[in-house]
Scaffold this active site. Sequence first.
Site, PDB file in Angstrom:
ATOM      1  N   HIS A 134       0.922  -1.145  -0.117  1.00 58.48           N
ATOM      2  CA  HIS A 134       0.020   0.364  -0.235  1.00 58.48           C
ATOM      3  C   HIS A 134       0.639   1.451   0.002  1.00 58.48           C
ATOM      4  O   HIS A 134       2.277   1.410   0.730  1.00 58.48           O
ATOM      5  CB  HIS A 134      -1.082  -0.147   1.172  1.00 58.48           C
ATOM      6  CG  HIS A 134      -2.250  -0.795   1.098  1.00 58.48           C
ATOM      7  ND1 HIS A 134      -3.190  -1.101   0.375  1.00 58.48           N
ATOM      8  CD2 HIS A 134      -2.128  -2.230   2.088  1.00 58.48           C
ATOM      9  CE1 HIS A 134      -4.206  -1.614   0.597  1.00 58.48           C
ATOM     10  NE2 HIS A 134      -3.721  -2.448   1.317  1.00 58.48           N
ATOM     11  N   ASP A 164       0.210   7.317  -3.828  1.00 58.77           N
ATOM     12  CA  ASP A 164      -1.244   6.228  -4.300  1.00 58.77           C
ATOM     13  C   ASP A 164      -1.563   7.652  -5.496  1.00 58.77           C
ATOM     14  O   ASP A 164      -1.552   7.370  -6.762  1.00 58.77           O
ATOM     15  CB  ASP A 164      -2.104   6.401  -3.927  1.00 58.77           C
ATOM     16  CG  ASP A 164      -1.956   5.061  -3.313  1.00 58.77           C
ATOM     17  OD1 ASP A 164      -0.951   4.303  -3.028  1.00 58.77           O
ATOM     18  OD2 ASP A 164      -3.285   4.729  -1.758  1.00 58.77           O
TER      19      ASP A 164
END
Length: 383
Positions: A134, A164
């Site tokens: 992540h 991200d």
Amino acid sequence: MTPTETVGPLAGLRVVELAGIGPGPFAAMLLADLGAEVIRVDRPGDGASAIPPHLDAMRRSRKSVILNLRDEAGVGAVLDLVEKADVLIEGYRPGVTERLGLGPDQCWARNPRLVYGRMTGWGQEGPLASSAGHDISYLALTGALHAMGRSGEDPAVPLNLVGDFGGGSLYLVVGILAAVFEAARSGRGQVVDAAIVDGAASLTTVMHGMIAAKLWRDERGANELDTGRPWYEVYATADGKHVAIGPIEPKFFAEFMTMIGLDPNELDRRDPESWPVLKQRIADVFRTRTRDDWAKFFEGTHACVSPVLSFTEAPSHPHLAARKTFVEVAGVTQPAPAPRFSRTPGAVQSGPSTPGAHTRDVLTRWGVREIDALFDSGAAVQT
């Protein structure tokens, strides 16, 4: 606008988005806000997001079809869409789309000009390519996470904005637009391998230059931009809220210090030994008033002082309100499209799409074969 018309500098660009989470959908939203016709391919019964679709701002500006990618007919329908598209976006682990029958070579057999955008954390190759991860995982390896936070404290997690969306979505969009530009001249598509770990590392370029020039210490809270200096810091106010200050330049620093009643020349700001004392004096002053009092006090100055606003407060700030930085779409306040264009402005083309709400319409308009058979077999779903 008609239901199929879009506005913006990318009007006419056709994109197929294989539904995922995080940076892939955000990249698709950015392209759609700028006028691209983006078709999101959702999967039957997919509940990957905890946000109800009608509240999911990242689903805005595009239409949704439901196709079963585990069904040969559903894959065939995606390939029919690919045949008419300029771009495909996917965010699966390496090798997944190839196994589904939707890898680059399989798509290029139908459309050699297709730009194939791949969004992953670790990239398409390398020892970690197939590993789970992540945002925080990718930042950890690039040095970026180590640099964030205060001296003597644990690293501070910057939400998932730096990895991200900063290192992932934005680099994917840049890569797609570059590849589309090149394909217009060569007639050939290519893979855009957008890895969050690569993009996050790229964002630290200036720090590597500063390290080489011995202007940056490779530790937290010891540098110009990481709370290592009293004049680039966040300070608590009387009401428990905060202000952010950034008067780096000497003239702005002098204005700031004078305004809060401190002598800018009493302590030598070039001397690190003076910084703890200076930081404490500034902190003591800011604790005498509320955040909003300080914001009003510094209004119209060059002291570089800003109130630290929450997500719900930000849209009401006079500057952001004047620029219409936030908009309300389907009852949800959210950031407006960015950047801005003088002749061909982008726009939120529509509210969030319900999965499968446009399946029949899109398949018909894009010329997909044997539509009725797709619905009869369950390979396509209309909601």
